[in-house]
Design a protein around this motif. Structure first.
Motif, PDB file in Angstrom:
ATOM      1  N   ARG A  91       0.817  -1.222   0.000  1.00  0.00           N
ATOM      2  CA  ARG A  91       0.000   0.000   0.000  1.00  0.00           C
ATOM      3  C   ARG A  91       0.845   1.264   0.000  1.00  0.00           C
ATOM      4  O   ARG A  91       0.574   2.198  -0.754  1.00  0.00           O
ATOM      5  N   ASN A 132       1.200   0.997  -6.830  1.00  0.00           N
ATOM      6  CA  ASN A 132       0.599   2.242  -6.341  1.00  0.00           C
ATOM      7  C   ASN A 132       1.411   3.467  -6.763  1.00  0.00           C
ATOM      8  O   ASN A 132       0.848   4.546  -7.015  1.00  0.00           O
ATOM      9  N   SER A 141      -0.044   6.496  -8.973  1.00  0.00           N
ATOM     10  CA  SER A 141      -0.034   7.878  -8.463  1.00  0.00           C
ATOM     11  C   SER A 141       0.303   8.877  -9.559  1.00  0.00           C
ATOM     12  O   SER A 141      -0.030  10.059  -9.441  1.00  0.00           O
ATOM     13  N   ALA A 157      -3.476   5.872  -3.095  1.00  0.00           N
ATOM     14  CA  ALA A 157      -2.904   4.575  -2.739  1.00  0.00           C
ATOM     15  C   ALA A 157      -4.016   3.568  -2.414  1.00  0.00           C
ATOM     16  O   ALA A 157      -4.953   3.877  -1.668  1.00  0.00           O
ATOM     17  N   ILE A 158      -3.902   2.377  -2.973  1.00  0.00           N
ATOM     18  CA  ILE A 158      -4.901   1.323  -2.790  1.00  0.00           C
ATOM     19  C   ILE A 158      -4.363   0.288  -1.818  1.00  0.00           C
ATOM     20  O   ILE A 158      -3.225  -0.174  -1.948  1.00  0.00           O
ATOM     21  N   ASN A 159      -5.181  -0.073  -0.851  1.00  0.00           N
ATOM     22  CA  ASN A 159      -4.816  -1.152   0.072  1.00  0.00           C
ATOM     23  C   ASN A 159      -5.247  -2.473  -0.567  1.00  0.00           C
ATOM     24  O   ASN A 159      -6.393  -2.895  -0.436  1.00  0.00           O
ATOM     25  N   TRP A 160      -4.333  -3.107  -1.277  1.00  0.00           N
ATOM     26  CA  TRP A 160      -4.675  -4.263  -2.106  1.00  0.00           C
ATOM     27  C   TRP A 160      -5.135  -5.458  -1.291  1.00  0.00           C
ATOM     28  O   TRP A 160      -5.876  -6.299  -1.791  1.00  0.00           O
TER      29      TRP A 160
END
Length: 316
Positions: free
Chosen positions: A149, A155, A159, A165-168
Motif C-alpha cells: 500500500r 501504487n 499515483s 494509494a490502494i490497500n490491495w
C-alpha cells in the motif's frame, strides 16, 4: 474365419504345443492390461479411495477426537446456509474469471507470435516457462512488495495518474486483481506452450492455400487456426477451470500463509475454506462436505466452459 485372416501372433500360436499356446494367448490378451495396471492401481489408491472416503465422512459429524455421528445431508444443508462458504464461492468465481479469461487470451496470442519464424526461437519459447518453475513463495514475496500500500511499485505508478494509494489486501476487488495478476504471470506461458504445440500440428498446406486465395494473416488466424485448435482449446480451458476453481497457493501466500483470506475473508477461496474447516476448526465432516461441493462447482464450471469452447470452434 480363415486362418490367414487371424493376427500374426495368433496364427503363430496355432503351431505351438498346447501349454505354450495357452501362455502365448495369455501373453497377447493379458499383458497389455498388466502393463497399464500400475496407473489404475495408483488412481484407485490416490484418486478413487480419497473420493469415497471424503464422501463417506461428509455424511458424519467427524471431529479431531475421532467421534463420529451420523448427520446424513446435515453438513450440506449447513453449508448451503453458511455465509462464509458462499463468500468463499463468490471470491473463487470472481478470481477465476479475472485470472482465466485474460490468461487464455494472452496465451493464445503469445502462442501465435511464437509460432512465427524469428531468431532465437527456441530460447524465447523456453523463457516463457520460467515463471512456472519459480517458487510460489518467491512469487508471493515479489508480488506482495509490488502491491504494497505505502511503497509498492503498482501504487507508485498509479499515483502518476492521480490515483490514491490502494490497500490491495484490505479490499475485495483490488485483492482479486492482485492475486489474478500473480496467477496470470505464472500460468500464461505454460498455456501458451500448449497452444503452440497445437498450432504446430496444423498442416502448413492450409495456410499456403489460404494465402494463394488472398486471405490475410488475421483471417487465416480466425478461419484456420482457431477451428483447428479446438481440441487443444478444450484441454486448456478445462485444465484452467480446474486450477482456477481450486486456487489455494497464491491467495494463501498473499496473506502470509494464512487461510483466512484477509481480515474479513475478502479473498478466501473454497479450497482455503476447506483447509480452515478441516485443519484449524478440526471439523472434518464439514470440510469433506465443502470439498464435495467444490467438486460439484468444478464440474459445472468445466461443463459451461466446454460448451462455450465447442461453439467457438464451430461445433453446435
Amino acid at each position: 474365419m480363415s486362418i490367414d485372416t487371424l493376427p500374426r501372433a495368433v496364427r503363430r500360436s496355432q503351431h505351438l504345443p498346447p501349454g505354450r499356446r495357452w501362455r502365448s494367448r495369455l501373453d497377447v490378451k493379458v499383458m497389455p492390461y498388466t502393463l497399464v495396471s500400475p496407473y489404475f492401481i495408483l488412481f484407485a489408491a490416490f484418486g478413487l479411495f480419497p473420493l469415497a472416503f471424503t464422501l463417506y465422512y461428509s455424511l458424519y459429524d467427524y471431529d479431531l477426537a475421532g467421534t463420529t455421528k451420523w448427520t446424513g445431508l446435515g453438513n450440506y444443508a449447513k453449508l448451503l446456509a453458511d455465509e462464509d462458504f458462499w463468500n468463499a464461492v463468490v471470491n473463487t468465481v470472481g478470481m477465476f474469471l479475472l485470472a482465466t479469461i485474460p490468461q487464455l487470451l494472452l496465451a493464445l496470442f503469445l502462442a501465435n507470435a511464437l509460432n512465427k519464424r524469428f531468431r532465437l526461437r527456441l530460447a524465447i519459447r523456453m523463457s516463457v516457462l520460467l515463471p512456472l518453475v519459480t517458487s510460489v513463495v518467491a512469487v508471493a514475496v515479489v508480488f506482495t512488495q509490488l502491491f504494497a500500500r505505502d511503497w509498492g511499485l503498482v501504487n507508485w505508478i498509479l499515483s502518476w495518474f492521480g490515483v490514491d494509494a490502494i490497500n490491495w489486501r484490505a479490499e475485495r476487488v483490488p485483492s482479486w486483481l492482485a492475486i489474478a495478476t500473480m496467477v496470470d504471470w505464472r500460468w500464461t506461458g505454460y498455456n501458451a506452450i500448449i497452444f503452440l504445440a497445437g498450432m504446430q500440428t496444423i498442416p502448413r498446406d492450409l495456410y499456403e492455400a489460404a494465402a494463394i486465395d488472398g486471405a490475410s494473416r488475421r483471417r487465416q488466424f480466425w478461419q484456420i487456426t482457431l477451428p483447428m485448435l479446438r481440441p487443444t482449446m478444450i484441454f486448456v480451458v478445462l485444465n484452467s477451470t480446474i486450477g482456477g476453481l481450486t486456487l489455494f497457493s497464491e491467495p494463501t501466500t498473499f496473506y502470509n500463509g494464512n487461510v483466512d483470506g484477509g481480515s474479513q475473508g475478502q479473498f478466501q477461496t473454497v479450497a482455503m475454506f476447506v483447509v480452515k474447516q478441516g485443519f484449524r476448526e478440526f471439523d472434518y465432516g464439514y470440510a469433506a462436505a465443502a470439498a464435495w461441493l467444490l467438486f460439484l462447482l468444478i464440474l459445472i464450471g468445466a461443463l459451461i466452459n466446454f460448451l462455450f469452447v465447442r461453439r467457438i470452434g464451430g461445433t453446435k
